[in-house]
Design an enzyme around this catalytic site. Structure first.
Site, PDB file in Angstrom:
ATOM      1  N   GLY A   1       0.772  -1.242   0.000  1.00  0.00           N
ATOM      2  CA  GLY A   1       0.000   0.000   0.000  1.00  0.00           C
ATOM      3  C   GLY A   1       0.799   1.286   0.000  1.00  0.00           C
TER       4      GLY A   1
ATOM      5  N   ASP B   1      -4.778   2.010  11.141  1.00  0.00           N
ATOM      6  CA  ASP B   1      -6.204   1.769  11.332  1.00  0.00           C
ATOM      7  C   ASP B   1      -6.403   1.169  12.728  1.00  0.00           C
ATOM      8  OD1 ASP B   1      -8.903   1.292  10.831  1.00  0.00           O
ATOM      9  OD2 ASP B   1      -8.583  -0.367   9.463  1.00  0.00           O
TER      10      ASP B   1
ATOM     11  N   PHE C   1     -13.890   3.509   4.578  1.00  0.00           N
ATOM     12  CA  PHE C   1     -12.896   2.688   3.895  1.00  0.00           C
ATOM     13  C   PHE C   1     -12.411   3.447   2.662  1.00  0.00           C
ATOM     14  CE2 PHE C   1     -10.927  -0.649   1.493  1.00  0.00           C
ATOM     15  CZ  PHE C   1     -10.231  -1.322   2.490  1.00  0.00           C
ATOM     16  N   VAL C   2     -11.115   3.712   2.632  1.00  0.00           N
ATOM     17  CA  VAL C   2     -10.560   4.530   1.552  1.00  0.00           C
ATOM     18  C   VAL C   2      -9.716   3.698   0.588  1.00  0.00           C
ATOM     19  CG1 VAL C   2     -10.601   6.745   2.757  1.00  0.00           C
ATOM     20  CG2 VAL C   2      -8.653   5.219   3.094  1.00  0.00           C
TER      21      VAL C   2
ATOM     22  N   ASP D   1      -5.806  -0.175  -1.476  1.00  0.00           N
ATOM     23  CA  ASP D   1      -6.634  -1.036  -2.325  1.00  0.00           C
ATOM     24  C   ASP D   1      -7.845  -1.599  -1.600  1.00  0.00           C
ATOM     25  OD1 ASP D   1      -5.182  -2.869  -0.571  1.00  0.00           O
ATOM     26  OD2 ASP D   1      -5.966  -4.439  -1.856  1.00  0.00           O
TER      27      ASP D   1
ATOM     28  N   ARG E   1      -5.633   0.862  -6.550  1.00  0.00           N
ATOM     29  CA  ARG E   1      -4.357   1.422  -6.070  1.00  0.00           C
ATOM     30  C   ARG E   1      -3.872   2.557  -6.977  1.00  0.00           C
ATOM     31  NH1 ARG E   1      -2.204  -1.843  -1.908  1.00  0.00           N
ATOM     32  NH2 ARG E   1      -2.418  -4.084  -2.160  1.00  0.00           N
TER      33      ARG E   1
END
Ligand code: IMP
Ligand code: MG
Length: 216
Positions: free
Chosen positions: A62, A120, A169-170, A176, A182
């Protein structure tokens, strides 16, 4: 810096492939905001590590865009390495962590900057920090683009944070869902119907915590 909580539908929507347009709700953080913030973060890091050689350890996958933009703005002598992590759990929940790539550089006695895309629940950074500390670096600091403080489970905070974001949720800018999105150049919000549908398709009668695998 706190990201705006209202989601704007900017001209950026034109940058979303048509197939994904009803899956990405909108832009949370635009490309130019990200770029400006990263320049400031890089300045802070460079100041804190003046005259030291840094080992940047970045979590796959990520961080791909964030890392590239961060280190090109970082005028410090540094070496770069990666740790691969993926977590078993439902699509948007973090579950059991599995290491898919180990560190190769020796970090003993070194200054380490650990980079991740988003903090998170904190389970990922907590596990990775434990692993790194066992290697006896001189100091470890952590740097994340996004912080979703509302969902924290482990007592871990990042030293450098790009943006505080709400509990949504981003995706995009490296982040992703099921390896998609992505490549979006901004941080966008994923429409909940996408992960609810995916979860139902994959594991119609299993609990949330026992379904699927996600790459960091
Ligand atoms: P944590 O272990 O719950 O702190 O989650 C960290 C990892 O979960 C991050 O490195 C991301 O790969 C992933 N993750 C957490 N929240 C999101 C999100 O909103 N979008 C995409 N990936 C996320
Ligand atoms: Mg990650």
């Amino acid at each position: 810096m706190t990201a705006p909580t209202t989601i704007v539908s900017a001209p950026y929507v034109a940058r979303v492939p048509p197939r994904w347009r009803n899956e990405v709700e909108g832009v949370l953080i635009a490309e130019d905001q990200i770029a400006r913030r990263i320049r400031v973060m890089a300045g802070d890091i460079a100041r804190d590590y003046a005259n030291r050689e840094l080992i940047v350890v970045s979590l796959l996958n990520g961080t791909v865009m964030f890392l590239a933009d961060l280190i090109r703005n970082l005028s410090l002598p540094l070496r770069l390495d990666f740790i691969g992590v993926s977590s078993y759990g439902a699509g948007t929940e973090s579950g059991e962590l599995v290491f898919t790539k180990e560190l190769r550089l020796g970090v003993r006695g070194r200054d380490v900057l650990l980079v991740d895309d988003i903090l998170d629940t904190g389970k990922t950074l907590f596990r990775v920090l434990g692993k790194l500390r066992a290697l006896r670096p001189r100091r470890i600091k952590t740097c994340v683009l996004l912080n979703k403080a509302a969902r924290r489970v482990e007592a871990v905070e990042a030293d450098y944070v790009g943006f505080e974001i709400p509990d949504v949720f981003v995706v995009g800018y490296g982040l992703d869902f099921a390896e998609r999105y992505r490549n979006l150049p901004f941080v966008g919000v994923l429409h909940p119907h996408v992960y609810k549908r995916a979860r139902q398709r994959r594991c119609p009668d299993r609990p949330r915590s026992a379904c699927g695998q996600r790459q960091g």
